[in-house]
Design a protein around this motif. Structure first.
Motif, mmCIF file in Angstrom:
data_model
loop_
_atom_site.group_PDB
_atom_site.id
_atom_site.type_symbol
_atom_site.label_atom_id
_atom_site.label_comp_id
_atom_site.label_asym_id
_atom_site.label_seq_id
_atom_site.Cartn_x
_atom_site.Cartn_y
_atom_site.Cartn_z
ATOM 1 N N ALA A 195 0.847 -1.203 0.000
ATOM 2 C CA ALA A 195 0.000 0.000 0.000
ATOM 3 C C ALA A 195 0.882 1.252 0.000
ATOM 4 N N GLU A 196 1.959 1.213 0.754
ATOM 5 C CA GLU A 196 2.870 2.370 0.826
ATOM 6 C C GLU A 196 3.448 2.689 -0.551
ATOM 7 N N ALA A 197 3.778 1.652 -1.310
ATOM 8 C CA ALA A 197 4.376 1.864 -2.643
ATOM 9 C C ALA A 197 3.384 2.579 -3.561
ATOM 10 N N ILE A 198 2.099 2.249 -3.429
ATOM 11 C CA ILE A 198 1.081 2.904 -4.278
ATOM 12 C C ILE A 198 0.858 4.350 -3.841
ATOM 13 N N LEU A 199 0.885 4.587 -2.536
ATOM 14 C CA LEU A 199 0.595 5.933 -2.029
ATOM 15 C C LEU A 199 1.717 6.922 -2.345
ATOM 16 N N ARG A 245 -1.670 11.229 -5.544
ATOM 17 C CA ARG A 245 -2.517 12.301 -5.028
ATOM 18 C C ARG A 245 -3.396 11.749 -3.906
ATOM 19 N N ALA A 246 -3.715 12.641 -2.959
ATOM 20 C CA ALA A 246 -4.575 12.229 -1.850
ATOM 21 C C ALA A 246 -6.019 12.233 -2.321
ATOM 22 N N GLU A 247 -6.433 11.151 -2.980
ATOM 23 C CA GLU A 247 -7.819 11.069 -3.466
ATOM 24 C C GLU A 247 -8.290 9.618 -3.376
ATOM 25 N N ASP A 248 -9.616 9.479 -3.387
ATOM 26 C CA ASP A 248 -10.170 8.174 -3.050
ATOM 27 C C ASP A 248 -9.726 7.042 -3.979
ATOM 28 N N ALA A 249 -9.548 7.344 -5.287
ATOM 29 C CA ALA A 249 -9.145 6.277 -6.208
ATOM 30 C C ALA A 249 -7.787 5.692 -5.790
ATOM 31 N N VAL A 250 -6.889 6.564 -5.345
ATOM 32 C CA VAL A 250 -5.553 6.109 -4.907
ATOM 33 C C VAL A 250 -5.688 5.331 -3.591
ATOM 34 N N PHE A 251 -6.514 5.844 -2.681
ATOM 35 C CA PHE A 251 -6.699 5.150 -1.396
ATOM 36 C C PHE A 251 -7.285 3.751 -1.613
ATOM 37 N N GLN A 252 -8.229 3.657 -2.542
ATOM 38 C CA GLN A 252 -8.859 2.358 -2.830
ATOM 39 C C GLN A 252 -7.822 1.366 -3.372
ATOM 40 N N LYS A 253 -6.979 1.861 -4.276
ATOM 41 C CA LYS A 253 -5.928 0.984 -4.849
ATOM 42 C C LYS A 253 -4.974 0.502 -3.755
ATOM 43 N N ALA A 254 -4.622 1.446 -2.857
ATOM 44 C CA ALA A 254 -3.711 1.097 -1.759
ATOM 45 C C ALA A 254 -4.356 0.070 -0.839
ATOM 46 N N ALA A 255 -5.653 0.250 -0.569
ATOM 47 C CA ALA A 255 -6.352 -0.682 0.327
ATOM 48 C C ALA A 255 -6.436 -2.075 -0.310
ATOM 49 N N ASP A 256 -6.712 -2.110 -1.623
ATOM 50 C CA ASP A 256 -6.754 -3.411 -2.317
ATOM 51 C C ASP A 256 -5.391 -4.100 -2.224
ATOM 52 N N ALA A 257 -4.331 -3.305 -2.435
ATOM 53 C CA ALA A 257 -2.978 -3.883 -2.385
ATOM 54 C C ALA A 257 -2.669 -4.402 -0.978
ATOM 55 N N LYS A 304 -13.485 -9.729 7.178
ATOM 56 C CA LYS A 304 -12.392 -8.835 7.577
ATOM 57 C C LYS A 304 -11.684 -8.197 6.375
ATOM 58 N N ILE A 305 -11.711 -8.869 5.242
ATOM 59 C CA ILE A 305 -10.965 -8.358 4.081
ATOM 60 C C ILE A 305 -11.562 -7.026 3.628
ATOM 61 N N ASP A 306 -12.886 -7.011 3.452
ATOM 62 C CA ASP A 306 -13.531 -5.772 3.000
ATOM 63 C C ASP A 306 -13.526 -4.725 4.123
ATOM 64 N N LEU A 307 -13.744 -5.194 5.354
ATOM 65 C CA LEU A 307 -13.775 -4.258 6.487
ATOM 66 C C LEU A 307 -12.414 -3.555 6.651
ATOM 67 N N ALA A 308 -11.349 -4.305 6.486
ATOM 68 C CA ALA A 308 -10.008 -3.709 6.621
ATOM 69 C C ALA A 308 -9.743 -2.697 5.511
ATOM 70 N N LYS A 309 -10.205 -3.029 4.299
ATOM 71 C CA LYS A 309 -10.013 -2.074 3.186
ATOM 72 C C LYS A 309 -10.743 -0.769 3.492
ATOM 73 N N ARG A 310 -11.971 -0.909 4.006
ATOM 74 C CA ARG A 310 -12.740 0.315 4.283
ATOM 75 C C ARG A 310 -12.134 1.100 5.436
ATOM 76 N N ALA A 311 -11.638 0.384 6.443
ATOM 77 C CA ALA A 311 -11.000 1.081 7.581
ATOM 78 C C ALA A 311 -9.762 1.828 7.097
ATOM 79 N N LEU A 312 -8.989 1.184 6.208
ATOM 80 C CA LEU A 312 -7.772 1.825 5.716
ATOM 81 C C LEU A 312 -8.102 3.046 4.851
ATOM 82 N N ARG A 313 -9.113 2.908 3.994
ATOM 83 C CA ARG A 313 -9.518 4.077 3.175
ATOM 84 C C ARG A 313 -9.917 5.230 4.074
ATOM 85 N N ARG A 314 -10.683 4.913 5.119
ATOM 86 C CA ARG A 314 -11.114 5.989 6.018
ATOM 87 C C ARG A 314 -9.924 6.613 6.724
#
Ligand SMILES: Cc1cc2nc3c(=O)[nH]c(=O)nc-3n(C[C@H](O)[C@H](O)[C@H](O)COP(=O)(O)OP(=O)(O)OC[C@H]3O[C@@H](n4cnc5c(N)ncnc54)[C@H](O)[C@@H]3O)c2cc1C
Ligand code: SF4
Length: 330
Positions: A274-278, A282-294, A308-318
């Motif tokens: 996720a760090e490599a993607i970030l 830019r600080a925007e949701d599309a980038v956050f979503q990609k980082a969370a998926d990674a 937990k997989i989806d919940l963790a992605k959403r927690a990380l995006r938030r």
């Protein structure tokens, strides 16, 4: 609880000597985890070395780094002025853990070394490779709602419970350790181990070593952070998932990032993909979503913890959204 001998050494050397002299000795700090395990017959030390009289309670700047003694109480760390100003992520994570009464007893060293809350580990009538190596893992076909989806092995799928350790992973902390002859330092990201085929070995700390404290580098200009924890109750509960993020912002561009997850892995989980993607994004949701998926790529769910997989992605995006729009350092 089985009978034990009790010592209260006054200095680090005395504590180390006692540990060397007694094969079945354990250090005790706040006792909020160890005493429970002793009552359950999960831990059965013959000797308790109470380290509360050692001079390891202070928090201070040392060579531009902030040192937090191993005996500093979780509540004192969360309320410390420097922590609140420079490392609010650490205060947030500590305050998201346990209860005020527990935080008034729990120490930094004990928090890093607390044991998993896997119900099968805590009940000696069940097989558990972590408690009794080679006996099997009752969780694999059991109740797995709390268990890990990352860093697991066929020998253990237990989650690491510490919120503080997740924040320290995102802050790139260092653990300061007293060995038999000299001090050594281990980046927190290398301190906790995945279970592999030796789930009983949870950290790189040797039996005859003592944690002296943790150390943090000064924040960078533009640094901002956020800890998000999702749990079954709004307090006094361990994480189902948690996300710690540190971003170094340059306008709306992410210059650097550190991401760690809790509740989803067998150790506090540094999410380097996720760090490599970030980085540079830019600080925007599309980038956050990609980082969370990674961050959750490669997750292996069991029958009760796939949520937990989806919940963790959403927690990380938030956490990323809130960090990027939060107050910046410097
Ligand atoms: C009901 C309950 C809810 C909780 N909820 C949360 C939560 O939501 N989030 C969270 O993060 N934590 C939670 N905790 C855990 C709590 O934070 C830990 O129990 C506590 O931090 C452990 O610190 P301690 O000083 O009491 O450790 P102790 O119980 O004294 O020791 C724990 C272990 O560390 C070793 N040890 C201690 N200090 C040192 C040292 N300096 N060097 C080497 N070894 C050492 C001991 O030998 C022992 O193995 C909860 C605990 C309880 C009981
Ligand atoms: S998940 Fe780990 S701690 Fe839990 S029963 Fe299996 S081996 Fe033991």
């Amino acid at each position: 609880m089985q009978a034990f001998k009790y010592f209260q050494p006054k200095d680090v050397q005395g504590a180390m000597d006692l540990m060397r002299a007694h094969e079945k000795a354990m250090f005790i700090a706040g006792g909020t985890n160890l005493l429970d395990l002793m009552k359950l017959h999960v831990a059965e030390p013959e000797v308790l070395i109470d380290i509360n009289a050692l001079p390891l309670r202070t928090m201070q700047m040392r060579n531009k780094r902030f040192f937090i003694g191993a005996l500093a109480l979780n509540s004192d760390v969360a309320q410390n002025e420097t922590v609140q100003r420079n490392y609010p992520l650490l205060a947030e994570a500590l305050l998201a853990g346990a209860s005020p009464q527990l935080r008034n007893m729990a120490t930094v060293g004990g928090n890093l070394l607390q044991k998993t809350r896997c119900v099968y580990f805590n009940d000696p009538t069940f097989a558990c490779n972590k408690r009794n190596p080679g006996s099997g893992c009752s969780a694999l076909e059991g109740w797995t709602r709390q268990h890990a989806v990352l860093g697991t092995s066929p020998h253990c799928i237990a989650t690491h419970p510490s919120d503080m350790a997740v924040a320290l992973n995102a802050l790139d902390g260092e653990v300061v350790i007293q060995g038999p002859t000299q001090e050594r330092r281990i980046p927190i990201r290398s301190f906790h181990l995945e279970p592999g085929d030796t789930p009983q070995k949870e950290t790189v700390l040797n039996r005859d070593e003592l944690i002296l404290g943790v150390e943090l580098a000064e924040p960078l200009k533009g640094q901002t952070s956020r800890y998000v924890k999702v749990r079954d109750r709004s307090s006094y509960a361990f994480a189902l998932v948690s996300a710690a993020t540190v971003l170094v912002m340059d306008g709306s561009t992410i210059r650097e990032s550190r991401v760690a997850l809790g509740g989803v892995a067998t150790r506090p989980w540094p999410a380097s993909s996720a760090e490599a993607i970030l980085k540079g994004g830019r600080a925007e949701d599309a980038v956050f979503q990609k980082a969370a998926d990674a961050a959750m790529q490669g997750a292996v769910p069991r029958k009760m913890n796939a949520f937990k997989i989806d919940l963790a992605k959403r927690a990380l995006r938030r956490a990323l959204q809130e960090a990027s729009s939060g107050q910046r350092w410097g």
